[in-house]
Design a protein around this motif. Structure first.
Motif, PDB file in Angstrom:
ATOM      1  N   GLN A 228       0.822  -1.207   0.000  1.00 27.98           N
ATOM      2  CA  GLN A 228       0.000   0.000   0.000  1.00 27.98           C
ATOM      3  C   GLN A 228       0.861   1.265   0.000  1.00 27.98           C
ATOM      4  O   GLN A 228       0.520   2.255  -0.646  1.00 27.98           O
TER       5      GLN A 228
ATOM      6  N   THR B  96       2.597   1.493  -3.716  1.00 23.38           N
ATOM      7  CA  THR B  96       1.709   1.810  -4.834  1.00 23.38           C
ATOM      8  C   THR B  96       0.823   3.018  -4.564  1.00 23.38           C
ATOM      9  O   THR B  96       0.090   3.437  -5.464  1.00 23.38           O
TER      10      THR B  96
ATOM     11  N   ASN C 126      -1.808   3.088  -2.991  1.00 19.93           N
ATOM     12  CA  ASN C 126      -3.178   2.620  -3.201  1.00 19.93           C
ATOM     13  C   ASN C 126      -3.645   1.938  -1.919  1.00 19.93           C
ATOM     14  O   ASN C 126      -3.108   0.895  -1.537  1.00 19.93           O
TER      15      ASN C 126
ATOM     16  N   ALA D  12      -4.522  -1.833  -2.148  1.00 21.88           N
ATOM     17  CA  ALA D  12      -3.517  -2.729  -2.727  1.00 21.88           C
ATOM     18  C   ALA D  12      -3.101  -3.790  -1.718  1.00 21.88           C
ATOM     19  O   ALA D  12      -3.140  -3.582  -0.502  1.00 21.88           O
TER      20      ALA D  12
ATOM     21  N   PHE E 124      -2.550  -7.868  -6.225  1.00 22.76           N
ATOM     22  CA  PHE E 124      -1.628  -7.419  -7.268  1.00 22.76           C
ATOM     23  C   PHE E 124      -0.891  -8.548  -7.973  1.00 22.76           C
ATOM     24  O   PHE E 124       0.089  -8.313  -8.656  1.00 22.76           O
TER      25      PHE E 124
ATOM     26  N   ALA F 270      -3.652  -1.119 -10.287  1.00 21.94           N
ATOM     27  CA  ALA F 270      -4.769  -1.849  -9.683  1.00 21.94           C
ATOM     28  C   ALA F 270      -5.481  -2.705 -10.722  1.00 21.94           C
ATOM     29  O   ALA F 270      -5.778  -3.890 -10.485  1.00 21.94           O
TER      30      ALA F 270
END
Length: 337
Positions: free
Chosen positions: A87, A90, A92, A95, A100, A155
């Protein structure tokens, strides 16, 4: 003076929360050793964990339940830290190595290794898992490309590659007529075959990964900044990101090789930890690790009673907990945007 007082008033609740979490983990270990398919008295349990007995009941706890409980803690910690690093890397919040394609790549490589080289040892399976996870991550990043929308494409590419590799894994198992129930259990995520040999095998990856994560904490704070700002400060953000991804692959692949692609631990644990202690990585990292161990330990404990007296894969419990939480996070993140 006022700032120091506020910092001290913040420290005690965090210390209490962390201590309570460690206590909950210890209680989970005791529950995992005490209850299961066979009844064990408290006296027998104490004699077994202190190695003061050697009859059948003591050996049952020492050779089956104790390594299983330790394996649950270690794997839970590794997956939680891998999720937090994914996380951060990325940028995100949704994530994880599972989404992934990293876990799916490791699982495919392990299944191929089991089919092609059935007598390969567990260390060889970890090597296979590492290569598969690295190739899965490389494929996702190559499809995502670069640019302003890279993290969005990551993603999408990750989910696509995850389903592709998972389908290939299931196909290999279906085409293999000698596939056993243990392999199917492993594919869902299982700890019921954990032994001391597995604990000794994963321990170097666990210790090395945790040590490297601790040493990288100051550099990981750069991942919270925009890439342009970090580069403007003279920091080598690409090197930090590359080492972080390599650490994710090591932590996730070694766990997948021995226990299967256990889902949702990587995703939900960092969010729960962040909601409880905030985003300070010095506190968030260790607390995420402890919560990961707690989640997988109690999930494994509950999995013993789903179809009692038969065993159930621990992945069933983590999916039952994680899927609704993932939907909640997705809706929350969408509403925030």
């Amino acid at each position: 003076m006022e700032h120091a007082y506020k910092k001290q008033s913040r420290t005690w609740p965090l210390l209490f929360l962390f201590s309570a979490s460690v206590l909950i983990m210890l209680v989970g270990i005791v529950c995992s050793l005490k209850w299961g398919q066979s009844h064990v008295s408290w006296r027998t349990l104490w004699e077994a964990i202190t190695f003061r007995g050697s009859d059948k009941a003591h050996l049952y706890i020492q050779t089956l339940r104790l390594p299983r409980a330790l394996m649950a803690c270690i794997v839970g910690i590794q997956l939680a830290l891998a999720g937090l690093l994914t996380q951060l890397t990325t940028k995100n919040p949704l994530a994880s190595p599972h989404i992934f394609g990293i876990n799916a790549g490791a699982a495919l490589a392990v299944v191929v290794g089991l089919v092609a080289l059935p007598h390969f040892g567990n260390f060889g399976l970890i090597v296979f898992a590492f290569v598969g996870a690295a190739l899965g991550a490389l494929l996702v990043w190559s499809l995502a490309g670069t640019g302003n929308k890279q993290y969005v494409r990551l993603a999408l590419a990750g989910i696509t590659i995850h389903f592709l590799l998972s389908s290939l894994t299931e196909g290999f198992i279906l085409m293999n007529q000698q596939a056993t129930d243990s392999m199917i259990f492993w594919l869902v995520g299982s700890l019921n075959q954990a032994a001391w040999s597995d604990v000794r095998l994963i321990l170097p990856f666990f210790i090395g990964g945790a040590l490297l994560f601790s040493l990288m904490l100051p550099s990981l704070r750069l991942l919270l900044l925009d890439d342009e700002i970090a580069a403007g400060l003279g920091q080598r953000i690409n090197i930090v990101r590359g080492i972080s991804i390599l650490l994710v692959i090591v932590l996730a692949s070694s766990a997948v090789a021995l226990c299967g692609p256990i889902g949702f631990v990587c995703l939900i644990v960092p969010h729960i930890a962040r909601a409880l202690v905030g985003s300070n990585l010095t506190i968030l990292g260790p607390f995420t690790a402890v919560l990961g161990g707690i989640l997988l330990l109690y999930a494994d404990f509950l999995s013993r009673f789903i179809a009692f007296p038969f065993e159930s894969p621990v992945g069933i419990v983590t999916a039952a907990v994680g899927a609704p939480y993932f939907i909640y996070l997705a809706r929350k993140q969408g509403g925030a945007r």
